[in-house]
Motif scaffolding. Sequence first.
Motif, short mmCIF file in Angstrom:
data_model
loop_
_atom_site.label_atom_id
_atom_site.label_comp_id
_atom_site.label_asym_id
_atom_site.label_seq_id
_atom_site.Cartn_x
_atom_site.Cartn_y
_atom_site.Cartn_z
N VAL A 1 45.54 30.27 50.57
CA VAL A 1 45.16 29.13 51.41
C VAL A 1 46.39 28.25 51.69
CG1 VAL A 1 43.75 27.05 51.55
CG2 VAL A 1 42.79 29.14 50.60
N LEU A 2 47.19 28.00 50.66
CA LEU A 2 48.37 27.15 50.83
C LEU A 2 49.36 27.74 51.83
CD1 LEU A 2 49.11 25.97 47.17
CD2 LEU A 2 47.94 24.72 48.99
N ASP A 3 49.34 29.06 52.00
CA ASP A 3 50.24 29.68 52.97
C ASP A 3 49.94 29.27 54.40
OD1 ASP A 3 51.95 31.01 51.29
OD2 ASP A 3 50.80 32.87 51.26
N SER A 4 48.75 28.72 54.64
CA SER A 4 48.40 28.27 55.99
C SER A 4 49.01 26.92 56.31
CB SER A 4 46.87 28.19 56.13
OG SER A 4 46.34 27.15 55.31
N LEU A 5 49.59 26.24 55.32
CA LEU A 5 50.19 24.93 55.52
C LEU A 5 51.65 25.05 55.92
CD1 LEU A 5 48.82 23.09 52.33
CD2 LEU A 5 47.73 23.33 54.57
N THR A 6 52.15 24.03 56.61
CA THR A 6 53.59 23.98 56.88
C THR A 6 54.31 23.66 55.57
OG1 THR A 6 53.63 21.59 57.32
CG2 THR A 6 53.09 23.06 59.18
N GLY B 1 61.52 20.29 44.03
CA GLY B 1 60.80 20.15 45.30
C GLY B 1 61.68 20.45 46.49
N ARG B 2 62.90 19.93 46.48
CA ARG B 2 63.82 20.17 47.61
C ARG B 2 64.23 21.64 47.69
NH1 ARG B 2 67.34 14.65 46.70
NH2 ARG B 2 66.11 13.32 48.11
N LEU B 3 64.52 22.24 46.55
CA LEU B 3 64.89 23.66 46.56
C LEU B 3 63.73 24.52 47.06
CD1 LEU B 3 66.76 23.84 43.12
CD2 LEU B 3 67.80 24.05 45.39
N SER B 4 62.52 24.21 46.61
CA SER B 4 61.34 24.96 47.05
C SER B 4 61.11 24.77 48.54
CB SER B 4 60.11 24.52 46.26
OG SER B 4 60.27 24.76 44.87
N LEU B 5 61.28 23.53 49.01
CA LEU B 5 61.09 23.25 50.44
C LEU B 5 62.09 24.05 51.28
CD1 LEU B 5 59.51 21.48 52.46
CD2 LEU B 5 61.31 19.76 52.21
N ASP B 6 63.35 24.08 50.84
CA ASP B 6 64.36 24.85 51.57
C ASP B 6 63.99 26.33 51.64
OD1 ASP B 6 65.84 22.57 51.98
OD2 ASP B 6 67.26 22.95 50.34
N LEU B 7 63.48 26.86 50.52
CA LEU B 7 63.11 28.27 50.49
C LEU B 7 61.90 28.54 51.38
CD1 LEU B 7 63.66 31.04 49.43
CD2 LEU B 7 62.47 30.47 47.31
N LEU B 8 60.93 27.64 51.37
CA LEU B 8 59.75 27.80 52.24
C LEU B 8 60.16 27.79 53.71
CD1 LEU B 8 57.05 25.52 50.56
CD2 LEU B 8 57.01 28.01 50.75
N ARG B 9 61.06 26.89 54.06
CA ARG B 9 61.52 26.82 55.46
C ARG B 9 62.30 28.08 55.84
NH1 ARG B 9 63.24 20.41 55.13
NH2 ARG B 9 61.22 19.57 55.82
N SER B 10 63.05 28.61 54.87
CA SER B 10 63.79 29.85 55.13
C SER B 10 62.82 31.00 55.37
CB SER B 10 64.69 30.17 53.93
OG SER B 10 65.32 31.42 54.08
N ARG B 11 61.70 31.03 54.65
CA ARG B 11 60.71 32.08 54.86
C ARG B 11 60.12 31.99 56.26
NH1 ARG B 11 57.02 31.81 49.40
NH2 ARG B 11 58.64 32.29 47.88
N ARG C 1 53.53 26.88 42.35
CA ARG C 1 52.52 26.43 43.31
C ARG C 1 53.11 26.29 44.70
NH1 ARG C 1 47.40 27.49 42.10
NH2 ARG C 1 46.67 26.47 40.22
N MET C 2 54.37 25.95 44.77
CA MET C 2 55.04 25.82 46.07
C MET C 2 55.33 27.19 46.68
SD MET C 2 55.63 22.73 47.21
CE MET C 2 57.03 23.05 48.28
N LEU C 3 55.78 28.13 45.86
CA LEU C 3 56.36 29.36 46.37
C LEU C 3 55.47 30.59 46.22
CD1 LEU C 3 59.91 28.72 44.92
CD2 LEU C 3 59.19 28.44 47.31
N GLY C 4 54.53 30.57 45.26
CA GLY C 4 53.64 31.71 45.08
C GLY C 4 54.31 32.91 44.47
N SER C 5 55.48 32.74 43.90
CA SER C 5 56.21 33.85 43.29
C SER C 5 56.82 33.39 41.98
CB SER C 5 57.32 34.34 44.23
OG SER C 5 58.25 35.15 43.54
N HIS C 6 56.49 34.09 40.90
CA HIS C 6 57.06 33.74 39.60
C HIS C 6 58.58 33.92 39.60
CE1 HIS C 6 53.27 33.08 37.61
NE2 HIS C 6 52.81 34.24 38.03
N ALA C 7 59.06 34.97 40.24
CA ALA C 7 60.50 35.23 40.27
C ALA C 7 61.23 34.12 41.02
CB ALA C 7 60.78 36.58 40.93
#
Length: 277
Positions: free
Chosen positions: A108-113, A61-71, A22-28
């Motif tokens: 839709v979630l991609d529009s969020l920070t 959550g922290r790992l996903s957040l780091d990856l989202l910020r990297s994107r 749900r955080m990343l949108g990618s199963h991999a």
Amino acid sequence: MTDQLSEVFEAQRDRLRAVAYRMLGSHADAEDVVQEAWIRLACQDATAIDNLAGWLTTVVGRLSLDLLRSRRAHPESEYGLVVTPADEPAPDEQAMLADAVGVALLVVLDSLTPSERLAFVLHDTFGVPFQEIGQILGKSADATKMIASRARRKVRATDRPAGPGREHRQVVEAFRAAALAGDFEALLRVLHPNVKLTVDTPGGMIVTIGATEVAAGARRFSGEVAGHRPVLLSGRPGHISLRADGTPLSAVSFDVADGRITAIHIITDPAKLAALD
């Protein structure tokens, strides 16, 4: 102790994978994050962890957040292209469409920070308390509550793209049949006059606009295709084109409106084809 810890972790794996997806949108990417969480757990003294489920959720959550910020720092990268088989028997069609609705929410979630997405997903979807989410974000529970509230307003204000209906897939099938037959007039009938074709190649993006130009290219490209497999690509109707040896030649998705194709997205970059989720 390691076997016991592994057993406890496996009991949490599905939930952790759901959080990461749900955080990343990618199963991999979700699988990678969950595996990293296991590695970190294995390096910890588990007896010192009071709430193992909460600890693992925090790590994911922290790992996903780091990856989202990297994107966000590297927006040119490709993420979250979800491939859903579309050639299943009729009884499975509802499941396929349900998955497309899930993909629509990810759009839709991609529009969020990244912070908004984390707060919204963890609290509204998985019921994680704001205090625990705040620890991940480095903010107070009240500040985290405000972030989640802001994310919630954005989600409610955004129209979720609907999953493709049967008529959309019929338009796509008509395009595919016309391309294979080299029927230029039939291609023009299903293409919007200002259709936009975007091809993602190893050398970069190539954009073509206009039904005549796109139809001509479709006829040329079809000669290399030995077969197709219908799929949904991030909720859009499309197909994987195959070579004679069964390897993927391209991934093609379509935007359809009012019975015509308005945009075509083609991935031919072998590296990105190999990474399709």
